[in-house]
Design a protein around this motif. Structure first.
Motif, PDB file in Angstrom:
ATOM      1  N   ILE B  48       1.027  -1.153  -0.198  1.00 23.30           N
ATOM      2  CA  ILE B  48       0.053   0.167   0.162  1.00 23.30           C
ATOM      3  C   ILE B  48       0.848   1.052  -0.056  1.00 23.30           C
ATOM      4  O   ILE B  48       2.139   1.278   0.361  1.00 23.30           O
ATOM      5  N   HIS B  49       0.385   2.215  -0.535  1.00 21.51           N
ATOM      6  CA  HIS B  49       1.191   3.765  -0.252  1.00 21.51           C
ATOM      7  C   HIS B  49      -0.131   4.740  -0.044  1.00 21.51           C
ATOM      8  O   HIS B  49      -1.141   4.581  -0.369  1.00 21.51           O
ATOM      9  N   GLY B  50       0.532   5.746   0.310  1.00 20.42           N
ATOM     10  CA  GLY B  50      -0.200   6.884   0.474  1.00 20.42           C
ATOM     11  C   GLY B  50       0.621   8.342   0.603  1.00 20.42           C
ATOM     12  O   GLY B  50       1.841   8.276   1.027  1.00 20.42           O
ATOM     13  N   LEU B  51      -0.210   9.389   0.593  1.00 25.30           N
ATOM     14  CA  LEU B  51       0.628  10.945   0.959  1.00 25.30           C
ATOM     15  C   LEU B  51       0.304  11.421   2.207  1.00 25.30           C
ATOM     16  O   LEU B  51       1.104  11.731   3.010  1.00 25.30           O
ATOM     17  N   THR B  56      -6.914   2.348   2.325  1.00 30.05           N
ATOM     18  CA  THR B  56      -7.140   1.030   2.909  1.00 30.05           C
ATOM     19  C   THR B  56      -7.280   0.333   1.351  1.00 30.05           C
ATOM     20  O   THR B  56      -7.804   0.665   0.383  1.00 30.05           O
ATOM     21  N   ASN B  57      -6.600  -1.001   1.181  1.00 32.10           N
ATOM     22  CA  ASN B  57      -7.027  -1.900   0.261  1.00 32.10           C
ATOM     23  C   ASN B  57      -7.301  -3.158   0.781  1.00 32.10           C
ATOM     24  O   ASN B  57      -7.592  -3.374   1.964  1.00 32.10           O
ATOM     25  N   GLU B  58      -7.161  -4.276  -0.251  1.00 34.77           N
ATOM     26  CA  GLU B  58      -7.589  -5.579   0.173  1.00 34.77           C
ATOM     27  C   GLU B  58      -6.620  -6.428   1.194  1.00 34.77           C
ATOM     28  O   GLU B  58      -7.008  -7.112   1.755  1.00 34.77           O
ATOM     29  N   MET B  59      -5.391  -5.659   1.214  1.00 33.87           N
ATOM     30  CA  MET B  59      -4.576  -6.130   1.966  1.00 33.87           C
ATOM     31  C   MET B  59      -4.423  -5.671   3.481  1.00 33.87           C
ATOM     32  O   MET B  59      -3.971  -6.267   4.551  1.00 33.87           O
ATOM     33  N   ALA B  60      -4.416  -4.350   3.321  1.00 32.92           N
ATOM     34  CA  ALA B  60      -4.063  -3.656   4.614  1.00 32.92           C
ATOM     35  C   ALA B  60      -4.833  -2.241   4.753  1.00 32.92           C
ATOM     36  O   ALA B  60      -5.226  -1.589   3.818  1.00 32.92           O
ATOM     37  N   SER B  61      -4.591  -1.577   5.687  1.00 35.62           N
ATOM     38  CA  SER B  61      -4.713  -0.086   6.040  1.00 35.62           C
ATOM     39  C   SER B  61      -3.573   0.448   6.248  1.00 35.62           C
ATOM     40  O   SER B  61      -2.735   0.215   7.105  1.00 35.62           O
ATOM     41  N   LEU B  62      -3.535   1.755   5.939  1.00 40.93           N
ATOM     42  CA  LEU B  62      -2.461   2.717   6.229  1.00 40.93           C
ATOM     43  C   LEU B  62      -2.762   4.196   6.999  1.00 40.93           C
ATOM     44  O   LEU B  62      -3.767   4.817   6.411  1.00 40.93           O
ATOM     45  N   ILE B  63      -2.326   4.331   8.103  1.00 46.24           N
ATOM     46  CA  ILE B  63      -2.702   5.539   8.870  1.00 46.24           C
ATOM     47  C   ILE B  63      -1.492   6.443   8.725  1.00 46.24           C
ATOM     48  O   ILE B  63      -0.365   6.080   9.424  1.00 46.24           O
ATOM     49  N   ILE B  64      -1.903   7.606   8.375  1.00 50.05           N
ATOM     50  CA  ILE B  64      -0.605   8.575   8.296  1.00 50.05           C
ATOM     51  C   ILE B  64      -0.819   9.745   9.246  1.00 50.05           C
ATOM     52  O   ILE B  64      -1.983  10.335   9.144  1.00 50.05           O
TER      53      ILE B  64
END
Lengths: 118, 105
Positions: B48-51, B56-64
């Motif tokens: 996953i990646h984010g700015l 969130t995608n099917e694998m994981a969530s990313l909290i920045i």
């Protein structure tokens, strides 16, 4: 879509020989990155290339190592006069170009070439 | 040198959420945060990646975090197959040592 293809998967060379590692990026990807990974260590950035252009080679050893990504064909990482310390896994990744050189699109990795030096 | 720092190792119970932290205090305003994982000696797998927004995608969530100096990767229901080394990187694509996550039954 075929992923990033690296060959050979395993390569054995004797000290002093040359090693050539090939990487075909994913379709539509014009940026290629090479990394080296020693056993039980993380990936070390080596070089970042576009077609016919080296963007960043700050991680590449100054001697014996070279990389190219020609207009046609795969990217090649070449190691001349190999030594035992060159034994490692070499991974290639590719990404598409979108806007700036440092795209926000993620890299996709191949399965690597395991180089063993006798 | 990598611009990110991560704990060396973490354990997680199977079926529980795995929360993997990453510090990137020198991240630039236009740099993204990317997460990959490497199982055994296979090629790293993009997660996953984010700015700046949570993703969130099917694998994981990313909290920045709001100041973008750190982030957390969340695997909501860890399985034994999630045992791997997890890498957090930014646009410079310099990998650190990552976090070795072990999911235990």
């Amino acid at each position: 879509n075929a992923g990033v293809m690296q060959n050979p998967r395993h390569l054995v060379r004797r000290r002093g020989q040359e090693a050539r590692l090939r990487c075909s990026p994913m379709k539509g990807h014009s940026h290629v990155y090479w990394y080296r990974q020693l056993p039980e260590e993380g990936l070390k950035f080596m070089v970042y290339l576009q077609k016919e252009n080296i963007i960043d080679e700050s991680g590449m050893p100054k001697e014996r190592f070279s990389a190219e990504f020609p207009k046609e064909g795969p990217s090649i990482l070449r190691i001349q006069q190999v030594v035992r310390g060159d034994s490692a896994a070499y991974f290639c990744a590719s990404s598409p170009v979108v806007g700036d050189v440092y795209s926000n699109q993620p890299q996709h990795f191949g399965d690597g070439t395991r180089l063993s030096i006798l | 040198d990598a611009k990110t720092t991560q704990p060396t190792s973490m354990d997680c119970a199977e079926g529980r959420a795995a929360n993997l932290p990453c510090n990137h205090s020198t991240i630039s305003g236009n740099e993204y945060v990317y997460w990959y994982r490497q199982i055994h000696s296979q090629g790293p797998q993009y997660i996953i990646h984010g700015l700046k927004n949570n993703e969130t995608n099917e694998m994981a969530s990313l909290i920045i975090t709001e100041d973008r100096k750190s982030s957390t990767l969340i695997l909501p229901h860890a399985t034994l197959r999630d045992t791997a080394v997890y890498y957090c990187i930014v646009n410079d694509m310099r990998f650190g040592a990552g976090t070795r996550l072990t999911v235990k039954p």
